[in-house]
Design an enzyme around this catalytic site. Structure first.
Site, PDB file in Angstrom:
ATOM      1  CB  SER A  27      34.289  53.357  35.879  1.00  0.00           C
ATOM      2  OG  SER A  27      35.430  53.415  36.708  1.00  0.00           O
ATOM      3  CB  THR A  74      38.559  49.228  32.879  1.00  0.00           C
ATOM      4  OG1 THR A  74      37.825  48.089  33.319  1.00  0.00           O
ATOM      5  CG2 THR A  74      37.630  50.239  32.234  1.00  0.00           C
ATOM      6  CE  LYS A  78      41.431  45.567  33.606  1.00  0.00           C
ATOM      7  NZ  LYS A  78      41.130  44.754  34.781  1.00  0.00           N
ATOM      8  CG  ASP A 114      42.986  44.197  38.179  1.00  0.00           C
ATOM      9  OD1 ASP A 114      42.473  45.158  38.773  1.00  0.00           O
ATOM     10  OD2 ASP A 114      42.849  44.007  36.956  1.00  0.00           O
ATOM     11  N   GLY A 139      37.891  30.014  37.068  1.00  0.00           N
ATOM     12  CA  GLY A 139      37.993  31.041  36.024  1.00  0.00           C
ATOM     13  C   GLY A 139      39.435  31.229  35.606  1.00  0.00           C
ATOM     14  CB  ALA A 140      41.473  30.555  33.120  1.00  0.00           C
TER      15      ALA A 140
HETATM   16  P1  NAP Z   1      36.884  37.746  31.472  1.00  0.00           P
HETATM   17  O1  NAP Z   1      38.305  37.973  31.086  1.00  0.00           O
HETATM   18  O2  NAP Z   1      35.813  37.929  30.460  1.00  0.00           O
HETATM   19  O3  NAP Z   1      36.801  36.239  32.049  1.00  0.00           O
HETATM   20  C1  NAP Z   1      35.564  35.664  32.392  1.00  0.00           C
HETATM   21  C2  NAP Z   1      35.778  34.310  33.071  1.00  0.00           C
HETATM   22  O4  NAP Z   1      34.479  33.841  33.472  1.00  0.00           O
HETATM   23  C3  NAP Z   1      36.361  33.245  32.148  1.00  0.00           C
HETATM   24  O5  NAP Z   1      37.128  32.355  32.926  1.00  0.00           O
HETATM   25  C4  NAP Z   1      35.099  32.555  31.616  1.00  0.00           C
HETATM   26  O6  NAP Z   1      35.310  31.220  31.216  1.00  0.00           O
HETATM   27  C5  NAP Z   1      34.240  32.560  32.854  1.00  0.00           C
HETATM   28  N1  NAP Z   1      32.816  32.445  32.550  1.00  0.00           N
HETATM   29  C6  NAP Z   1      32.045  33.395  31.969  1.00  0.00           C
HETATM   30  N2  NAP Z   1      30.772  32.936  31.847  1.00  0.00           N
HETATM   31  C7  NAP Z   1      30.773  31.670  32.355  1.00  0.00           C
HETATM   32  C8  NAP Z   1      29.768  30.688  32.523  1.00  0.00           C
HETATM   33  N3  NAP Z   1      28.488  30.895  32.137  1.00  0.00           N
HETATM   34  N4  NAP Z   1      30.104  29.513  33.126  1.00  0.00           N
HETATM   35  C9  NAP Z   1      31.375  29.297  33.521  1.00  0.00           C
HETATM   36  N5  NAP Z   1      32.385  30.188  33.385  1.00  0.00           N
HETATM   37  C10 NAP Z   1      32.080  31.370  32.811  1.00  0.00           C
HETATM   38  O7  NAP Z   1      36.435  38.671  32.696  1.00  0.00           O
HETATM   39  P2  NAP Z   1      37.390  39.263  33.849  1.00  0.00           P
HETATM   40  O8  NAP Z   1      37.873  40.605  33.461  1.00  0.00           O
HETATM   41  O9  NAP Z   1      38.367  38.202  34.217  1.00  0.00           O
HETATM   42  O10 NAP Z   1      36.332  39.496  35.040  1.00  0.00           O
HETATM   43  C11 NAP Z   1      35.761  38.390  35.726  1.00  0.00           C
HETATM   44  C12 NAP Z   1      35.005  38.866  36.955  1.00  0.00           C
HETATM   45  O11 NAP Z   1      35.901  39.477  37.870  1.00  0.00           O
HETATM   46  C13 NAP Z   1      33.920  39.897  36.665  1.00  0.00           C
HETATM   47  O12 NAP Z   1      32.781  39.552  37.418  1.00  0.00           O
HETATM   48  C14 NAP Z   1      34.508  41.199  37.169  1.00  0.00           C
HETATM   49  O13 NAP Z   1      33.514  42.070  37.659  1.00  0.00           O
HETATM   50  C15 NAP Z   1      35.365  40.694  38.326  1.00  0.00           C
HETATM   51  N6  NAP Z   1      36.456  41.625  38.629  1.00  0.00           N
HETATM   52  C16 NAP Z   1      36.495  42.216  39.858  1.00  0.00           C
HETATM   53  C17 NAP Z   1      37.505  43.096  40.166  1.00  0.00           C
HETATM   54  C18 NAP Z   1      37.552  43.748  41.523  1.00  0.00           C
HETATM   55  O14 NAP Z   1      38.257  44.760  41.675  1.00  0.00           O
HETATM   56  N7  NAP Z   1      36.874  43.203  42.508  1.00  0.00           N
HETATM   57  C19 NAP Z   1      38.511  43.390  39.220  1.00  0.00           C
HETATM   58  C20 NAP Z   1      38.457  42.761  37.965  1.00  0.00           C
HETATM   59  C21 NAP Z   1      37.413  41.875  37.680  1.00  0.00           C
HETATM   60  P3  NAP Z   1      35.771  30.888  29.695  1.00  0.00           P
HETATM   61  O15 NAP Z   1      37.246  31.127  29.663  1.00  0.00           O
HETATM   62  O16 NAP Z   1      35.392  29.477  29.507  1.00  0.00           O
HETATM   63  O17 NAP Z   1      35.011  31.827  28.798  1.00  0.00           O
END
Ligand code: NAP
Length: 288
Positions: A27, A74, A78, A114, A139-140
């Site tokens: 983090s 985190t 969450k 966020d 993404g969802a």
């Molecule tokens: P999460 O809840 O695990 O969601 C992951 C998403 O990615 C889901 O929609 C998943 O689809 C999709 N996915 C994963 N692997 C895939 C693949 N091989 N092909 C297609 N789709 C795929 O994760 P999250 O917390 O939302 O985080 C997602 C990203 O956002 C991460 O990279 C994280 O670092 C980034 N993020 C950035 C910030 C920032 O402050 N910039 C803040 C939060 C998160 P399915 O639903 O089909 O599994």
């Protein structure tokens, strides 16, 4: 890397804040929050706490027992953290996830910064307004929920949520349909997207994150000049998707701004003061 805390005097009046997660050593939140307290001359310190799922309840009780000012939450806490809160704000009611908890007058109140952090980054870093725009969100997952909610509040023309697991895209669109025109589709719906007059594409998936940084969640062959392509990922800062988009003439926007502004909103909820955003950004840029 250690933060430069030499100007922070920790004493018996120091207010404690922190982040709970599992894992947590990656983090960067302590770096930005401690810099913010330091710059603003606030007697507070922010730590990273490795809280495993089985310890979350005790850790949340610890906020009250020890009088912490608040925390960030985190992955993977969450959603479950909501069981231990006294109240949640309107955004959390829609999003179903909390990343910031304020401890005030014995009450624990949950917020999600966020999505609003993401939109503030688009507005301030890119000088971009979403009103009347057609947006594709890839993404969802947890991050998408906050981002789509905050975008839906900006009066866009239409939002298309596109996800590998189509049902999740549809469920998110259904939930936010009272706020704006929105639909959920699967990744196979790319032809439908190409026929829309899309203004903004946002990758909210983890596809492209280090170490698998040569991957992309969406086919970029249709990206064109004038399109905004945004990626929530900030490690690497320049994802493959952004690299290809820039080559195709699109305007690009990375995830670091979202990280800084989600932290800035948390700081503002806790302290009631404007966050020193530029200092928070430069300290994290220096360690990435
Ligand atoms: P999460 O809840 O695990 O969601 C992951 C998403 O990615 C889901 O929609 C998943 O689809 C999709 N996915 C994963 N692997 C895939 C693949 N091989 N092909 C297609 N789709 C795929 O994760 P999250 O917390 O939302 O985080 C997602 C990203 O956002 C991460 O990279 C994280 O670092 C980034 N993020 C950035 C910030 C920032 O402050 N910039 C803040 C939060 C998160 P399915 O639903 O089909 O599994």
């Amino acid at each position: 890397m250690m933060n430069d805390l030499k100007n922070i005097q920790v004493d018996s009046s120091t207010q404690i804040y922190g982040v709970f997660g599992d894992p947590i050593r990656q983090s960067k939140s302590p770096i930005i929050q401690n810099r913010a307290f330091q710059v603003m001359g606030i007697n507070a310190v922010y730590g990273a706490f490795h809280v495993k799922p089985e310890g979350l309840k005790d850790a949340m009780n610890g906020i009250r027992a020890l009088g912490f000012g608040g925390i960030n939450v985190t992955a993977p806490h969450k959603v479950r953290v909501m069981e231990y809160l006294d109240d949640i704000d309107e955004a959390v009611r829609y999003i179903g996830a909390v990343n910031t908890v304020v401890h005030k007058d014995g009450m624990l109140i949950g917020h999600n910064t966020d999505g609003i952090g993401y939109v503030r980054s688009l507005k301030e870093d890119l000088k971009y307004d979403l009103q009347g725009k057609t947006i594709v969100v890839v993404g969802a997952g947890g991050a998408a929920r906050g981002v789509v909610y905050a975008m839906a509040k900006e009066q866009p023309k239409h939002i298309i949520v596109m996800n590998r697991t189509e049902e999740k895209a549809k469920a998110l669109a259904d939930k936010l349909s009272p706020l704006c025109s929105i639909e959920g589709i699967g990744l196979a719906g790319i032809e439908h997207i190409k026929q829309q007059n899309v203004d903004v594409v946002v990758n909210t998936t983890s596809v492209g994150m280090a170490p698998r940084s040569d991957e992309m969640a969406i086919d970029p062959s249709w990206f064109h000049e004038g399109l905004i392509v945004s990626d929530l990922i900030y490690n690497p800062r320049m994802t493959k998707l952004l690299e290809v988009a820039e080559k195709r003439g699109a305007k690009i926007h990375g995830g670091l701004g979202m990280f800084v502004y989600q932290g800035a909103y948390a700081f503002e909820y806790w302290t009631g003061k404007s966050a020193p955003v530029n200092d928070m950004r430069s300290v994290v840029e220096a360690v990435l």
